[in-house]
Design an enzyme around this catalytic site. Structure first.
Site, short mmCIF file in Angstrom:
data_model
loop_
_atom_site.label_atom_id
_atom_site.label_comp_id
_atom_site.label_asym_id
_atom_site.label_seq_id
_atom_site.Cartn_x
_atom_site.Cartn_y
_atom_site.Cartn_z
NE ARG A 76 -3.83 2.66 2.47
CZ ARG A 76 -4.38 3.10 3.92
NH1 ARG A 76 -3.68 2.57 4.95
NH2 ARG A 76 -4.38 4.12 3.52
CG HIS A 77 -0.91 5.04 -0.92
ND1 HIS A 77 -1.06 5.47 -0.11
CD2 HIS A 77 -1.74 4.37 -0.85
CE1 HIS A 77 -2.33 5.36 0.29
NE2 HIS A 77 -2.71 4.88 -0.33
N GLY A 78 2.12 4.74 0.48
CA GLY A 78 3.01 4.87 2.52
C GLY A 78 2.09 6.40 2.51
CB ALA A 376 4.29 1.94 4.63
#
Ligand SMILES: *[C@@H]1O[C@H](CO)[C@@H](O)[C@H](O)[C@H]1NC(C)=O
Ligand SMILES: *[C@@H]1O[C@H](CO)[C@@H](O)[C@H](O)[C@H]1NC(C)=O
Ligand SMILES: *[C@@H]1O[C@H](CO)[C@@H](O)[C@H](O)[C@H]1NC(C)=O
Ligand SMILES: *[C@@H]1O[C@H](CO)[C@@H](O)[C@H](O)[C@H]1NC(C)=O
Length: 452
Positions: A76-78, A376
């Site tokens: 997952r994106h930060g 994240a």
């Protein structure tokens, strides 16, 4: 206008509380555990507070006699900024505050802090989240990351994911030689939910599908939180609703995750309120991304199949003594990418569904999105080739890590499985779950929830 319901002793105490709360570390620790999908990654790996590059005490090791062949990570994106919709809603709430109210003065006077233009972008902290995750993964699997010339990096088309992919690559260091790794966009893998017609029609765009979420918003637990916040802000409770209260709570989470400060918005909530708002967030995840409806998880079959196809390929290549063509596959998506995949694989499933009316019974639920998909979040599949396996002919083994911790396989309760056993356990999904068929809209006209 409705009567104000605050207790006379409160107005005098509140400004003082508002001043003191940001200074109390307990307040910070107290709420941070309940931010659901807006949780900081450190909440699930507290050793990172002390040292962001530490692997922790229980750092998983490669099993003896085994060498890692392939690592597949779905990230997952930060940490990200609020979405435009959240900023608009916060502005709406901010506009209702009365400066004359002691409990609201600090909030009314303070700037909003965010423009709509930040719309869900990766925050500076998000860049750090990904760089550091890359450094830790490389330290955990040095042999695989030494071969990072053959790194394949894919991402959802969202800016925050592309930026996260770039930050991850930066974390691996500059020495990629002339082969700078490109981030390839693949929304059919990373945003399968957008492409699944059945999911879109029956869940995403079907208001009735969220009936449990909406019922909880109107239920007794939320009502209590609403009344309390209304009191603190000297607003008639009718001027507030669950969405506005939630955006205040979200703002508290954003300030903490993005700026590492305890915002005055946090002081509207105590731990009990936070648990209620966490449950609201989890309910939505459950019905929209988790076990609530089968199509939520079935729509991730495309990603599941892709993972196993690459594992298969690596096993074949290894058996015929060829170099592994894709030793490292890193893919950046969303909480909405990971949650359905984890549900498809059967992780974090409670005996009872999460519902509007079982908040108390779900106090110890497995399905807590803050523990599963904080910023994240990362799900990592590691394929090993093992020598000295005397009792079994199977040379290929798999470990799965979620947020850098080994997961136990359901079929064995062990943290390692032979690849054959794993495929056998997921046989039905591997053979029968195919995106195209799963996501086809049913021919009959149904939108009723009990048909889903
Ligand atoms: C995305 O990944 C899938 C599965 O690997 C593949 O079939 C498809 O061609 C990819 N799409 C793009 C645009 O690369
Ligand atoms: C965040 O704030 C706390 C308390 O003010 C401080 O101890 C900590 O070092 C800060 N963390 C970062 C990463 O700046
Ligand atoms: C795994 O462990 C749990 C609890 O320790 C137990 O209830 C379950 O039966 C075990 N499952 C298997 C497949 O051994
Ligand atoms: C489905 O049924 C509803 C109500 O019965 C109707 O309004 C709608 O037009 C129908 N849609 C289709 C695609 O037939």
């Amino acid at each position: 206008m409705a009567p104000r319901r605050w207790v006379p002793a409160l107005p005098a105490a509140l400004p003082l509380l508002l001043l003191l709360l940001p200074l109390l570390p307990a307040a910070r620790a107290g709420l941070g555990a309940y931010f659901g999908t807006k949780s900081r990654y450190e909440e699930v790996n507290p050793h990172l507070w002390r040292d962001p590059l530490s692997l922790g005490e229980a750092a998983p090791r490669a099993p003896p006699g085994c060498a890692a062949l392939q690592l597949r990570a779905v990230l997952r994106h930060g940490t990200r900024f609020p979405t435009a919709g959240q900023v608009r809603r916060l502005r709406q709430l901010h506009g209702r505050l009365r400066a004359a109210c002691p409990g609201a003065a600090a909030l009314a006077a303070g700037p909003l802090g965010y423009e709509e233009s930040v719309d869900g972008r990766l925050a500076p902290q998000g860049h750090r989240d990904m760089e550091r995750l890359a450094i830790r993964l490389a330290a955990r699997f040095p042999a695989l990351f030494a071969a990072r010339r053959r790194l394949r990096l894919a991402s959802s088309s969202k800016h925050r994911c592309l930026q996260s992919g770039a930050a991850f690559r930066r974390g691996l260091g500059p020495d990629l030689g002339e082969h700078e790794v490109e981030v390839e966009v693949n929304d059919s893998l990373m945003r399968f939910f957008d492409h699944c017609a059945k999911f879109v029609a029956l869940v995403e765009e079907n208001e009735a599908a969220m009936c449990q979420v909406n019922a909880f918003k109107e239920g007794p637990e939320m009502r209590k939180v609403l009344e309390k916040v209304a009191n603190a802000l000297c607003l008639p409770v009718e001027e507030l609703n669950a969405d506005l209260v939630q955006v205040a709570f979200l703002t508290c989470s954003y300030e903490l995750a993005i700026k590492n400060v305890t915002s005055p918005w946090c002081s509207l909530f105590n731990e009990e309120d936070a648990k209620v708002l966490e449950y609201l967030n989890d309910l939505k995840q459950y019905w929209k991304r988790g076990y609530g409806y089968d199509i939520n998880s079935r729509s991730s079959c495309i990603l599941f199949q892709d993972i196993f196809q690459h594992l298969d390929k690596a096993v074949e290549e290894s058996k015929s003594s060829k170099p592994i063509s894709s030793p490292l596959i890193i893919q950046v998506g969303h909480a909405e990418t990971l949650q359905p995949l984890l549900a498809l694989m059967g992780f974090f499933k409670d005996d009872e569904p999460l519902k509007a009316d079982n908040y108390a019974r779900q106090a110890h639920r497995k399905f807590r999105s803050g523990r599963i998909v904080p910023y994240a979040a990362n799900l990592v599949f590691v394929l090993y080739h093992c020598d000295q396996v005397e009792t079994s002919e199977e040379e290929y083994q798999v470990q799965i890590l979620l947020n850098e911790k080994l997961m136990s396989f359901h079929h064995s309760n062990e943290t390692i499985s032979t690849y054959a056993d794993l495929k056998d356990y997921y046989k039905d999904i591997l053979e029968n779950c195919h995106f195209k068929e799963e996501c086809e809209l049913p021919k009959v006209n149904i939108t009723a929830v009990d048909e889903l």
